[in-house]
Enzyme design. Structure first.
Site, mmCIF file in Angstrom:
data_model
loop_
_atom_site.group_PDB
_atom_site.id
_atom_site.type_symbol
_atom_site.label_atom_id
_atom_site.label_comp_id
_atom_site.label_asym_id
_atom_site.label_seq_id
_atom_site.Cartn_x
_atom_site.Cartn_y
_atom_site.Cartn_z
ATOM 1 N N CYS A 193 13.435 10.915 7.299
ATOM 2 C CA CYS A 193 13.249 10.535 8.700
ATOM 3 C C CYS A 193 14.537 10.684 9.498
ATOM 4 C CB CYS A 193 12.744 9.104 8.785
ATOM 5 S SG CYS A 193 13.877 7.951 8.013
ATOM 6 N N GLU A 229 9.311 1.333 11.259
ATOM 7 C CA GLU A 229 10.328 2.379 11.135
ATOM 8 C C GLU A 229 9.586 3.706 11.193
ATOM 9 O OE1 GLU A 229 12.631 1.359 7.625
ATOM 10 O OE2 GLU A 229 13.578 -0.282 8.705
ATOM 11 N N GLU A 253 8.379 16.343 15.936
ATOM 12 C CA GLU A 253 8.906 16.175 14.584
ATOM 13 C C GLU A 253 8.145 17.107 13.631
ATOM 14 O OE1 GLU A 253 7.784 12.657 12.208
ATOM 15 O OE2 GLU A 253 9.903 12.417 11.748
ATOM 16 N N LYS A 284 0.893 -1.165 0.000
ATOM 17 C CA LYS A 284 0.000 0.000 0.000
ATOM 18 C C LYS A 284 0.928 1.210 0.000
ATOM 19 C CE LYS A 284 -1.912 2.955 1.914
ATOM 20 N NZ LYS A 284 -1.675 4.363 1.526
HETATM 21 N N1 LIG Z 1 12.128 5.469 10.561
HETATM 22 C C1 LIG Z 1 12.172 5.478 9.248
HETATM 23 O O1 LIG Z 1 12.878 4.711 8.608
HETATM 24 C C2 LIG Z 1 11.301 6.448 8.467
HETATM 25 C C3 LIG Z 1 11.548 6.617 7.115
HETATM 26 C C4 LIG Z 1 10.767 7.520 6.379
HETATM 27 C C5 LIG Z 1 9.744 8.226 7.001
HETATM 28 N N2 LIG Z 1 9.521 8.048 8.318
HETATM 29 C C6 LIG Z 1 8.452 8.815 8.969
HETATM 30 O O2 LIG Z 1 7.314 8.890 8.110
HETATM 31 C C7 LIG Z 1 6.585 10.090 8.330
HETATM 32 C C8 LIG Z 1 6.269 10.736 7.006
HETATM 33 O O3 LIG Z 1 5.609 9.837 6.168
HETATM 34 P P1 LIG Z 1 4.018 9.812 5.998
HETATM 35 O O4 LIG Z 1 3.460 11.175 6.305
HETATM 36 O O5 LIG Z 1 3.708 9.172 4.700
HETATM 37 O O6 LIG Z 1 3.568 8.838 7.173
HETATM 38 P P2 LIG Z 1 2.099 8.345 7.508
HETATM 39 O O7 LIG Z 1 2.222 7.561 8.756
HETATM 40 O O8 LIG Z 1 1.118 9.458 7.442
HETATM 41 O O9 LIG Z 1 1.708 7.403 6.286
HETATM 42 C C9 LIG Z 1 2.493 6.303 5.923
HETATM 43 C C10 LIG Z 1 1.626 5.276 5.235
HETATM 44 O O10 LIG Z 1 0.689 4.747 6.174
HETATM 45 C C11 LIG Z 1 -0.612 4.765 5.621
HETATM 46 N N3 LIG Z 1 -1.545 4.864 6.740
HETATM 47 C C12 LIG Z 1 -1.932 5.990 7.408
HETATM 48 N N4 LIG Z 1 -2.769 5.665 8.413
HETATM 49 C C13 LIG Z 1 -2.925 4.307 8.385
HETATM 50 C C14 LIG Z 1 -3.666 3.388 9.170
HETATM 51 N N5 LIG Z 1 -4.402 3.784 10.199
HETATM 52 N N6 LIG Z 1 -3.566 2.077 8.859
HETATM 53 C C15 LIG Z 1 -2.802 1.658 7.838
HETATM 54 N N7 LIG Z 1 -2.089 2.491 7.051
HETATM 55 C C16 LIG Z 1 -2.142 3.804 7.326
HETATM 56 C C17 LIG Z 1 -0.581 5.945 4.676
HETATM 57 O O11 LIG Z 1 -1.608 5.866 3.739
HETATM 58 C C18 LIG Z 1 0.808 5.801 4.068
HETATM 59 O O12 LIG Z 1 0.829 4.824 3.044
HETATM 60 C C19 LIG Z 1 7.470 10.905 9.234
HETATM 61 O O13 LIG Z 1 7.003 10.793 10.554
HETATM 62 C C20 LIG Z 1 8.836 10.232 9.130
HETATM 63 O O14 LIG Z 1 9.679 10.418 10.221
HETATM 64 C C21 LIG Z 1 10.265 7.178 9.062
HETATM 65 O O1 LIG Z 2 13.345 8.913 5.360
HETATM 66 C C1 LIG Z 2 13.909 7.964 5.845
HETATM 67 C C2 LIG Z 2 15.002 7.308 5.252
HETATM 68 C C3 LIG Z 2 15.154 6.004 5.434
HETATM 69 C C4 LIG Z 2 16.205 5.318 4.792
HETATM 70 C C5 LIG Z 2 16.250 3.978 4.721
HETATM 71 O O2 LIG Z 2 15.315 3.183 5.182
HETATM 72 C C6 LIG Z 2 17.375 3.325 4.098
HETATM 73 O O3 LIG Z 2 18.332 3.983 3.693
HETATM 74 O O4 LIG Z 2 17.310 2.097 4.006
#
Ligand SMILES: NC(=O)c1ccc[n+]([C@@H]2O[C@H](COP(=O)([O-])OP(=O)(O)OC[C@H]3O[C@@H](n4cnc5c(N)ncnc54)[C@H](O)[C@@H]3O)[C@@H](O)[C@H]2O)c1
Ligand SMILES: O=C/C=C/C=C(\O)C(=O)O
Length: 486
Positions: free
Chosen positions: A288, A254, A390, A178
């Site tokens: 992230c 993550e 964040e 998804k």
């Molecule tokens: N730790 C890591 O590796 C990492 C990497 C990249 C981004 N992030 C984090 O991601 C965030 C930004 O991305 P975003 O705004 O797309 O995140 P998000 O959590 O809003 O959405 C991520 C995904 O989850 C889906 N989703 C949302 N609610 C859901 C639910 N209740 N059940 C199932 N699926 C659901 C969304 O449609 C989307 O596909 C930031 O907080 C960032 O720090 C973390």
């Molecule tokens: O925005 C987050 C970046 C994540 C990076 C990875 O998961 C990676 O480099 O494998």
């Protein structure tokens, strides 16, 4: 108008209810595609296709053949590099200078690296004594977990989705992906690459849609899904954990971060500025691992602030295609509103705005895009929401410190624990401080330098589990012990 459909059982299919949503270019707000929104029916079909593939040719395929197919997938991404690049840049607005170096090459590497890894990783074996003196042999067997639900975010769409799909398929699972509703393009395009490579139908499936009350929720609640891997916000991670509790399915999460950089007075200033420029502003701050809190040792504080300001003011905003562009828009109007709300909060809390703090004036069509200025603050108190929450935008707060202990305490003073960056030429200090960081990933004199064999993940509220190298196998494979009495 271009339509983006689901990819189920090797075919592109429309939503049964005919529902679609808009995909807009973040640089100018232009409508670029209509995306089919999946509901329970599409998720059911995708999960059934993934289950059937596990029980069919894919499940019986010799490992060498499976790995060869994954190499073909990687080659297929590289062969269509420009199409992937355009699709990713249109969905995100990110400059091609970034996507061509990071997003697309990593999309291909994620298949190659895990195919090679799984072929070479041993399992454990123990020989034991038994009372009759004959003994017994234990050995572990790694089996696919089954159907893996992959829920991905929008910031590095192909990179983060394939970071999960690569090891999942290498371990013999099938997947239902998804993608983020903001960035459906590259996940859809990957379906063509899978078919061209000869990956059997049903191994890779994509259902588009949103989270709650849409494809994301239906997928994570689906009893036919054996494990869920998610990258995104911490609050979404909580919702997904709850969904996964039904049927006691494992999760790999993550999540968000509020990452610190610590710059010691003995740092190489040029390297520290160059690295911090990237860690704060790359991908318009939507990484992230990005830095939003910078702690600088007092003797070099003023110089560091001035030089980061100069760097921020030299970033070139514009269209993704332009070679000299280094800074794109935020992903959506909603995210722009969120980031600007923190810019307002910083102002209201009395921050010194070193640079930025608002929306830039953009020419022509770009004025309709989700642009914000690269922003640097100083002078906020440690309990400001701008420092605690964040933001996920191109901004940071810089604060001076006097001692190593103080810097460590400040860096760790957050509910998150994803990444940290240290800048120092003192090797002993680098080891000492790195070990004291409550994070899953600590860089010294670099940032986002990735060896895919290493453990990747967050501590505290930044996640559960580690992916990368052999560590992801804990999630993507089920270890089962065989004990043979001799
Ligand atoms: N730790 C890591 O590796 C990492 C990497 C990249 C981004 N992030 C984090 O991601 C965030 C930004 O991305 P975003 O705004 O797309 O995140 P998000 O959590 O809003 O959405 C991520 C995904 O989850 C889906 N989703 C949302 N609610 C859901 C639910 N209740 N059940 C199932 N699926 C659901 C969304 O449609 C989307 O596909 C930031 O907080 C960032 O720090 C973390
Ligand atoms: O925005 C987050 C970046 C994540 C990076 C990875 O998961 C990676 O480099 O494998």
């Amino acid at each position: 108008m271009k339509e983006i459909k689901h990819f189920i059982n090797g075919e592109y299919v429309s939503s049964s209810k005919g529902k679609t949503f808009e995909d807009r270019n973040p640089a100018n707000g232009e409508l670029i595609a209509l995306v089919h929104e999946g509901g329970q029916e599409e998720v059911d079909r995708a999960v059934a296709a993934a289950r059937a593939a596990l029980e069919g040719e894919w499940g019986r395929m010799p490992v060498e053949r499976r790995m060869a197919l994954l190499h073909k997938v990687a080659d297929g991404i590289n062969a269509r590099f420009d199409e992937f690049l355009e699709a990713e840049c249109l969905d995100t607005g990110k400059p091609k200078s970034m996507a061509s170096h990071i997003d697309i090459p990593r999309g291909a590497a994620n298949f190659k690296v895990f195919a090679d890894l799984v072929r070479n990783v041993p399992t454990e074996s123990f020989i034991m004594d038994t009372p009759d003196g004959a003994g017994a042999i234990n050995y572990a067997v790694r089996k696919p977990r089954g159907v893996i639900g992959v829920v991905a975010p929008w910031n590095l769409p192909l990179l983060l989705m394939t970071w999960k799909v690569g090891p999942a398929l290498a371990c013999g699972n099938t997947v239902v992906v998804k993608p983020s509703e903001e960035t459906p393009h590259t996940a859809a395009l990957l379906g063509e690459v899978m078919n061209d490579a000869g990956v059997p139908a049903g191994v890779y499936n994509v259902v588009h849609g949103f989270g709650p009350g849409s494809a994301g929720e239906y997928l994570t609640r689906h009893p036919g899904v054996n494990g869920i891997t998610f990258t995104g916000e911490t609050s979404t991670g909580e919702a997904i954990m709850k969904a996964a509790a039904g049927g006691v399915r494992p999760v790999s999460l993550e999540l968000g971060g509020k990452n610190a950089a610590i710059v010691f007075a003995d740092a190489d200033m040029n390297k520290a500025i160059e690295g911090t420029m990237r860690s704060v502003f790359a991908n318009c701050g939507q990484v992230c691992l990005g830095t939003e809190r910078v702690y600088v040792e007092r003797p070099i504080f003023d110089e560091f602030v001035q030089r980061l300001k100069q760097g921020a003011e030299q970033l070139k905003m514009g269209w993704w295609q332009d070679d000299d562009v280094s800074f794109g828009p935020l992903i959506s109007r909603t995210h722009q509103d969120k980031v600007l709300s923190y810019y307002e909060k910083a102002r209201a809390e009395g921050a010194t705005i070193v640079t930025g703090g608002g929306k830039p004036e953009m020419p022509g069509e770009l004025s309709e895009g989700n642009w914000v200025q690269p922003t640097i603050w100083t002078g906020l108190s440690d309990d400001s929401v701008v420092i605690r929450e964040e933001i996920f935008g191109p901004c940071c707060h810089i604060r001076p410190f006097d001692t190593e202990e103080e810097a460590i305490a400040l860096a760790n003073d957050t509910p998150y624990g994803l990444a940290a960056a240290l800048w120092t030429e003192n090797l002993t200090r680098a080891h000492r401080v790195a070990a004291a960081m409550d994070v899953g990933l600590c860089w010294v004199n670099s940032w986002f330098l990735r060896d895919l064999r290493t453990p990747f993940g967050g501590s505290k509220q930044s996640g559960i589990g580690r992916e990368g190298g052999v560590h992801g196998l804990e999630f993507y494979a089920e270890l089962s012990n065989v004990c043979i009495k001799l």
